[in-house]
Design a protein around this motif. Structure first.
Motif, PDB file in Angstrom:
ATOM      1  N   VAL A  68      -2.273   0.865  -9.343  1.00  0.00           N
ATOM      2  CA  VAL A  68      -2.805   0.613  -8.004  1.00  0.00           C
ATOM      3  C   VAL A  68      -1.866   1.248  -6.990  1.00  0.00           C
ATOM      4  CG1 VAL A  68      -4.009  -1.504  -8.658  1.00  0.00           C
ATOM      5  CG2 VAL A  68      -1.649  -1.636  -7.858  1.00  0.00           C
ATOM      6  N   GLU A  69      -2.385   1.545  -5.823  1.00  0.00           N
ATOM      7  CA  GLU A  69      -1.616   2.285  -4.821  1.00  0.00           C
ATOM      8  C   GLU A  69      -0.887   1.355  -3.857  1.00  0.00           C
ATOM      9  OE1 GLU A  69      -2.180   5.893  -1.532  1.00  0.00           O
ATOM     10  OE2 GLU A  69      -3.909   5.128  -2.628  1.00  0.00           O
ATOM     11  N   LEU A  70       0.376   1.665  -3.600  1.00  0.00           N
ATOM     12  CA  LEU A  70       1.110   1.001  -2.536  1.00  0.00           C
ATOM     13  C   LEU A  70       0.835   1.762  -1.244  1.00  0.00           C
ATOM     14  CD1 LEU A  70       3.180  -1.192  -1.756  1.00  0.00           C
ATOM     15  CD2 LEU A  70       4.985   0.494  -2.177  1.00  0.00           C
ATOM     16  N   PRO A  71       0.214   1.123  -0.237  1.00  0.00           N
ATOM     17  CA  PRO A  71      -0.146   1.841   0.988  1.00  0.00           C
ATOM     18  C   PRO A  71       1.051   2.482   1.687  1.00  0.00           C
ATOM     19  CG  PRO A  71      -1.271  -0.281   0.893  1.00  0.00           C
ATOM     20  CD  PRO A  71      -0.264  -0.274  -0.232  1.00  0.00           C
ATOM     21  N   TYR A  72       0.782   3.570   2.390  1.00  0.00           N
ATOM     22  CA  TYR A  72       1.804   4.327   3.123  1.00  0.00           C
ATOM     23  C   TYR A  72       2.660   3.417   4.004  1.00  0.00           C
ATOM     24  CZ  TYR A  72       3.642   7.702   6.603  1.00  0.00           C
ATOM     25  OH  TYR A  72       4.447   8.459   7.433  1.00  0.00           O
ATOM     26  N   ALA A  73       2.033   2.445   4.676  1.00  0.00           N
ATOM     27  CA  ALA A  73       2.741   1.578   5.618  1.00  0.00           C
ATOM     28  C   ALA A  73       3.808   0.732   4.943  1.00  0.00           C
ATOM     29  CB  ALA A  73       1.748   0.677   6.357  1.00  0.00           C
ATOM     30  N   PHE A  74       3.765   0.607   3.609  1.00  0.00           N
ATOM     31  CA  PHE A  74       4.824  -0.050   2.837  1.00  0.00           C
ATOM     32  C   PHE A  74       5.645   0.965   2.044  1.00  0.00           C
ATOM     33  CE2 PHE A  74       1.466  -3.303   3.193  1.00  0.00           C
ATOM     34  CZ  PHE A  74       2.189  -4.317   3.803  1.00  0.00           C
ATOM     35  N   ASN A  84       8.021  -6.139  -0.038  1.00  0.00           N
ATOM     36  CA  ASN A  84       7.012  -7.114   0.396  1.00  0.00           C
ATOM     37  C   ASN A  84       5.599  -6.652   0.067  1.00  0.00           C
ATOM     38  OD1 ASN A  84       8.476  -9.285   1.431  1.00  0.00           O
ATOM     39  ND2 ASN A  84       8.794  -8.274   3.393  1.00  0.00           N
ATOM     40  N   GLY A  85       5.309  -5.373   0.350  1.00  0.00           N
ATOM     41  CA  GLY A  85       3.981  -4.846   0.057  1.00  0.00           C
ATOM     42  C   GLY A  85       3.679  -4.833  -1.419  1.00  0.00           C
ATOM     43  N   ALA A  86       4.630  -4.351  -2.216  1.00  0.00           N
ATOM     44  CA  ALA A  86       4.407  -4.231  -3.656  1.00  0.00           C
ATOM     45  C   ALA A  86       4.249  -5.593  -4.325  1.00  0.00           C
ATOM     46  CB  ALA A  86       5.566  -3.461  -4.293  1.00  0.00           C
ATOM     47  N   ILE A  87       5.110  -6.540  -3.974  1.00  0.00           N
ATOM     48  CA  ILE A  87       5.038  -7.874  -4.576  1.00  0.00           C
ATOM     49  C   ILE A  87       3.738  -8.571  -4.190  1.00  0.00           C
ATOM     50  CG2 ILE A  87       6.074 -10.187  -4.530  1.00  0.00           C
ATOM     51  CD1 ILE A  87       7.560  -8.148  -6.309  1.00  0.00           C
ATOM     52  N   SER A  88       3.284  -8.393  -2.957  1.00  0.00           N
ATOM     53  CA  SER A  88       2.035  -9.042  -2.535  1.00  0.00           C
ATOM     54  C   SER A  88       0.840  -8.536  -3.342  1.00  0.00           C
ATOM     55  CB  SER A  88       1.792  -8.826  -1.036  1.00  0.00           C
ATOM     56  OG  SER A  88       1.501  -7.469  -0.736  1.00  0.00           O
ATOM     57  N   ILE A  89       0.854  -7.259  -3.710  1.00  0.00           N
ATOM     58  CA  ILE A  89      -0.232  -6.695  -4.513  1.00  0.00           C
ATOM     59  C   ILE A  89      -0.173  -7.236  -5.936  1.00  0.00           C
ATOM     60  CG2 ILE A  89      -1.100  -4.557  -5.558  1.00  0.00           C
ATOM     61  CD1 ILE A  89      -0.303  -3.123  -2.960  1.00  0.00           C
ATOM     62  N   HIS A 331       2.053  -8.296   4.259  1.00  0.00           N
ATOM     63  CA  HIS A 331       1.659  -8.028   2.874  1.00  0.00           C
ATOM     64  C   HIS A 331       0.371  -7.224   2.879  1.00  0.00           C
ATOM     65  CE1 HIS A 331      -1.268 -11.301   3.338  1.00  0.00           C
ATOM     66  NE2 HIS A 331      -0.271 -12.024   3.822  1.00  0.00           N
ATOM     67  N   ALA A 332       0.042  -6.660   1.742  1.00  0.00           N
ATOM     68  CA  ALA A 332      -1.121  -5.773   1.635  1.00  0.00           C
ATOM     69  C   ALA A 332      -2.417  -6.529   1.913  1.00  0.00           C
ATOM     70  CB  ALA A 332      -1.165  -5.146   0.246  1.00  0.00           C
ATOM     71  N   GLN A 333      -3.396  -5.810   2.443  1.00  0.00           N
ATOM     72  CA  GLN A 333      -4.683  -6.414   2.815  1.00  0.00           C
ATOM     73  C   GLN A 333      -5.825  -5.960   1.915  1.00  0.00           C
ATOM     74  OE1 GLN A 333      -4.945  -8.773   5.662  1.00  0.00           O
ATOM     75  NE2 GLN A 333      -2.875  -8.710   4.836  1.00  0.00           N
ATOM     76  N   TYR A 334      -5.545  -5.096   0.967  1.00  0.00           N
ATOM     77  CA  TYR A 334      -6.535  -4.631   0.003  1.00  0.00           C
ATOM     78  C   TYR A 334      -5.794  -4.056  -1.192  1.00  0.00           C
ATOM     79  CZ  TYR A 334      -5.320  -0.137   2.047  1.00  0.00           C
ATOM     80  OH  TYR A 334      -4.619   0.952   2.504  1.00  0.00           O
ATOM     81  N   ILE A 335      -6.518  -3.800  -2.272  1.00  0.00           N
ATOM     82  CA  ILE A 335      -5.924  -3.205  -3.474  1.00  0.00           C
ATOM     83  C   ILE A 335      -6.734  -1.972  -3.844  1.00  0.00           C
ATOM     84  CG2 ILE A 335      -5.309  -3.536  -5.898  1.00  0.00           C
ATOM     85  CD1 ILE A 335      -5.293  -6.573  -5.317  1.00  0.00           C
ATOM     86  N   ARG A 336      -6.108  -0.802  -3.814  1.00  0.00           N
ATOM     87  CA  ARG A 336      -6.776   0.446  -4.182  1.00  0.00           C
ATOM     88  C   ARG A 336      -6.477   0.748  -5.649  1.00  0.00           C
ATOM     89  NH1 ARG A 336      -8.034   5.892  -2.183  1.00  0.00           N
ATOM     90  NH2 ARG A 336      -9.427   6.659  -3.793  1.00  0.00           N
ATOM     91  N   LEU A 337      -7.513   0.710  -6.475  1.00  0.00           N
ATOM     92  CA  LEU A 337      -7.377   1.031  -7.896  1.00  0.00           C
ATOM     93  C   LEU A 337      -7.333   2.537  -8.081  1.00  0.00           C
ATOM     94  CD1 LEU A 337      -9.905  -1.444  -9.587  1.00  0.00           C
ATOM     95  CD2 LEU A 337      -7.461  -1.285 -10.105  1.00  0.00           C
ATOM     96  N   LEU A 338      -6.302   3.018  -8.754  1.00  0.00           N
ATOM     97  CA  LEU A 338      -6.190   4.453  -9.029  1.00  0.00           C
ATOM     98  C   LEU A 338      -6.560   4.803 -10.471  1.00  0.00           C
ATOM     99  CD1 LEU A 338      -2.835   5.316  -7.197  1.00  0.00           C
ATOM    100  CD2 LEU A 338      -5.176   5.531  -6.328  1.00  0.00           C
ATOM    101  N   GLY A 339      -6.306   3.888 -11.393  1.00  0.00           N
ATOM    102  CA  GLY A 339      -6.622   4.194 -12.791  1.00  0.00           C
ATOM    103  C   GLY A 339      -6.507   2.962 -13.672  1.00  0.00           C
ATOM    104  N   MET A 340      -7.235   3.000 -14.815  1.00  0.00           N
ATOM    105  CA  MET A 340      -7.227   1.878 -15.749  1.00  0.00           C
ATOM    106  C   MET A 340      -7.425   2.373 -17.170  1.00  0.00           C
ATOM    107  SD  MET A 340      -9.743  -0.891 -13.891  1.00  0.00           S
ATOM    108  CE  MET A 340     -11.046   0.327 -13.622  1.00  0.00           C
ATOM    109  N   SER A 341      -6.719   1.734 -18.089  1.00  0.00           N
ATOM    110  CA  SER A 341      -7.037   1.898 -19.505  1.00  0.00           C
ATOM    111  C   SER A 341      -8.212   0.966 -19.820  1.00  0.00           C
ATOM    112  CB  SER A 341      -5.826   1.524 -20.364  1.00  0.00           C
ATOM    113  OG  SER A 341      -5.574   0.124 -20.273  1.00  0.00           O
TER     114      SER A 341
END
Length: 413
Positions: A68-74, A84-89, A331-341
């Protein structure tokens, strides 16, 4: 299914990262490994070597189940905000435990350091300000303040980069009242800042990137230090897009932007403080490369990393006002999925109803200040590519669904 989390950049994915993944599985007894990964620009204010999509493929092919992506703002921030951003996700994805690499390798030493800091917070803040007044950078002042407070207990060396990040990961878990547990593994063989190879198989990402940009070197020079898929994906990216990203590719854009800005306009850019706008504008006119520009700017007070982050915010035109809106919540307000097994997809399906944040498989529809900054940063990141590749990648970044990986057949779907 037990999920464990790691916080990464993979710039690029190397053998040390592979060891981290393996040890995380072993140490935490995890069924699923979730990686929160920075997007186009990284914590030290650098453009990523290759796109987040290529780095997602590297991760999935090497044992990560969900990226998942850590947003630019974090992602482009000091360690506290980054953490803070990464742990919240990871907390929103119901991760049970995180595992990070550190120079210390002992999680109790992190907890001891936090306890001392909390019990002496006023004195710590006073010491930091006193050290800053002597001309120290914030990072150096923090390190000196921690050293001054050390008592008869084992603590971490907060001058070490991975210790600093680990400290803030551990603090973020406590402050966000997360049920996650923190654990750490000791880094070995190479130091974060090493610019040359010190071991036969383990090398820092810094030294690998330096080899890749050395005029006389080929991809074979990094082969002993990265998994085969990393070497292949790097070669493919350079063949497809005719470059690997670094700051020198963006210098002409940065210089153009600065030459057309007034001091008051530059002062609105995030992290431009204390009259720094005048120093930046006076230095840019004579600079003929990004490295020369940075050497002219750097002082004891303003570290290379801090200045690189400022340059990234100038390049992306990220203002104080934008960041203030984005950081109303810490903390993050959404979760952007980039890839999954396939295992990762099963896990997401099993917890989907319990995830309280919007889970994005693309960004075509959601409107949010954090996402607005991400879209802009990605567009700038791809702006150095030739057309039509530039336009195609900007569009792809918005419309791309998560990359799927079949771990049994070892193929991307």
């Amino acid at each position: 299914m037990k999920a464990s989390g790691i916080i990464v950049e993979y710039n690029p994915f190397h053998n040390g990262h592979a060891y981290h993944v393996q040890q995380t599985k072993k140490l935490t007894n995890a069924d699923i490994i979730i990686a929160v990964m920075s997007g186009s620009f990284l914590q030290r204010g650098e453009p990523a070597l290759v796109s987040k999509w290529a780095r997602t493929q590297m991760a999935l092919a090497n044992g990560i189940d969900i990226v998942v992506e850590l947003p630019y703002a974090f992602a482009t921030q000091k360690a506290e905000t980054f953490a803070n951003g990464a742990i919240s996700i990871l907390d929103a994805l119901h991760v049970s435990e995180i595992c990070f690499g550190s120079e210390s390798g002992n999680i109790e030493h992190f907890h001891n350091t936090i306890t001392i800091h909390q019990s002496e917070q006023d004195l710590f803040n006073h010491l930091v300000q006193q050290y800053i007044k002597t001309g120290m950078s914030y990072a150096k002042a923090t390190s000196e303040a921690f050293s001054s407070l050390q008592k008869n207990v084992a603590t971490i060396d907060v001058s070490e980069p991975n210790n600093i990040l680990g400290l803030h990961y551990t603090k973020a878990i406590i402050e966000q009242k997360s049920s996650m547990k923190a654990s750490t593994i000791k880094r070995f063989a190479s130091h974060y800042h090493d610019e040359t190879f010190q071991d036969e198989r383990i090398a820092s990402a810094t030294s690998i990137r330096k080899q890749l940009f050395h005029e006389q070197k080929t991809f074979s020079a990094i082969a002993p230090f990265v998994p085969n898929i990393t070497k292949l994906l790097l070669e493919q990216y350079k063949h497809s897009y005719h470059l690997l990203h670094n700051w020198e590719h963006y210098f002409h854009l940065l210089k153009y932007k600065l030459l057309t800005m007034s001091p008051s306009q530059l002062q609105r850019i995030y992290e431009v403080e204390e009259g720094l706008e005048h120093r930046i504008l006076s230095s840019i006119r004579e600079a003929t490369s990004f490295t020369i520009f940075m050497e002219a700017l750097k002082t004891k007070r303003y570290t290379w990393t801090r200045l690189q982050r400022i340059c990234t915010h100038i390049l992306t035109n990220t203002t104080k006002e934008e960041m203030q809106k984005a950081h109303i919540e810490q903390h993050a307000q959404y979760i952007r999925l980039l890839g999954m097994s396939q295992k990762g997809q099963t896990y997401i399906s099993s917890i989907k109803k319990q995830i309280t944040l919007p889970l994005l498989s693309h960004t075509k529809t959601l409107q949010h200040p954090l996402l607005d900054i991400d879209r802009k940063a990605s567009a700038v990141y791809y702006s150095i590519l030739q057309e039509p590749l530039c336009g195609e990648m900007i569009k792809r970044d918005i419309t791309q669904h998560p990359i799927r990986y079949d771990e049994t057949q070892r193929v991307f779907l």
